[in-house]
Design an enzyme around this catalytic site. Structure first.
Site, PDB file in Angstrom:
ATOM      1  N   ASP A  96       0.857  -1.182   0.000  1.00 58.86           N
ATOM      2  CA  ASP A  96       0.000   0.000   0.000  1.00 58.86           C
ATOM      3  C   ASP A  96       0.892   1.231   0.000  1.00 58.86           C
ATOM      4  OD1 ASP A  96      -2.329   1.453  -0.052  1.00 58.86           O
ATOM      5  OD2 ASP A  96      -3.072   0.774   1.892  1.00 58.86           O
ATOM      6  N   ASP A  97       0.303   2.372  -0.361  1.00 60.36           N
ATOM      7  CA  ASP A  97       1.085   3.604  -0.383  1.00 60.36           C
ATOM      8  C   ASP A  97       1.428   4.063   1.028  1.00 60.36           C
ATOM      9  OD1 ASP A  97      -1.587   4.265   0.151  1.00 60.36           O
ATOM     10  OD2 ASP A  97      -1.673   5.906  -1.292  1.00 60.36           O
ATOM     11  N   ASP A 100      -2.203   4.913   7.672  1.00 59.68           N
ATOM     12  CA  ASP A 100      -2.540   6.159   8.353  1.00 59.68           C
ATOM     13  C   ASP A 100      -3.069   5.848   9.749  1.00 59.68           C
ATOM     14  OD1 ASP A 100      -3.597   8.629   9.168  1.00 59.68           O
ATOM     15  OD2 ASP A 100      -4.297   9.150   7.182  1.00 59.68           O
TER      16      ASP A 100
END
Length: 163
Positions: A96-97, A100
Site C-alpha cells: 500500500d502507499d 494512516d
C-alpha cells in the site's frame, strides 16, 4: 476518525520521489523473500505495487479493494473485493502507499494474517501494523500523492506582494 481539519501539514510527493521510495521498499523486501506474489491495496497501493513487482520480478498480482476515505475525511470502511488465491497470505506481500490510522491496514491484516505488509509511508497510529516501510510522517500530515495533484502556474512572490 480522521477529518480534513485533522491535517495541519502537507507533504507533496512527486512521481520521481514515489518511484525512488518504491524502489527503496523493493530493496528492503528482496532480502526477506522469496515471494509468491503481491496483493495491492487499491487504489493507493497500485502504483507502488507495480514498481515493487517489477523490481522483485513478480508477475502474480492480486488486489484487495477497500474504501474508507472521501477526499480527506475517513468514513465507513468497506471491503469491496477480497484477494482471491492468496489464502492466509503465506508468502505474499501486501503493498500500500501508506498506513494512516490503521483501519484499512487492520482490515487487510484480518483478511491475510500471514502476509508481509509493506508501505512506503507510515504514520504513528498505523505503523505497528506494518512489517516494512520507508518513511514515517507525523499523524497530522496529509500526503499529496502525484496522482492526486497536478502542477499549475503560481505567480512570483513579488507579483503576489503587489496585489
Amino acid at each position: 476518525m480522521a477529518t480534513a481539519a485533522t491535517f495541519n501539514k502537507m507533504f507533496p510527493v512527486s512521481w520521481t520521489e514515489l518511484h525512488r521510495d518504491a524502489k527503496a521498499l523493493a530493496w528492503r523486501l528482496v532480502e526477506k523473500g522469496p515471494w509468491t506474489g503481491i496483493v495491492a491495496v487499491t487504489r493507493g497501493g497500485l502504483v507502488p505495487a507495480a514498481i515493487v513487482a517489477r523490481e522483485l520480478e513478480l508477475r502474480l498480482i492480486d488486489t484487495v479493494c477497500i474504501t474508507s476515505y472521501d477526499d480527506r475525511s475517513q468514513g465507513k470502511l468497506t471491503v469491496m473485493k477480497k484477494a482471491t488465491g492468496s489464502g492466509d497470505g503465506t508468502g505474499w506481500l501486501i503493498i500500500d502507499d501508506l498506513v494512516d490510522t490503521g483501519r484499512t491496514g487492520q482490515a487487510v491484516r484480518d483478511l491475510l494474517p500471514k502476509a508481509h505488509f509493506a508501505t512506503i509511508y507510515a504514520k504513528p497510529a498505523g505503523r505497528p501494523l506494518v512489517d516494512t516501510y520507508i518513511t514515517e510522517v507525523s499523524q497530522d500530515t496529509w500526503i499529496l500523492f502525484p496522482w492526486d495533484i497536478e502542477p499549475q502556474f503560481i505567480q512570483p512572490i513579488a507579483k503576489m506582494a503587489q496585489g
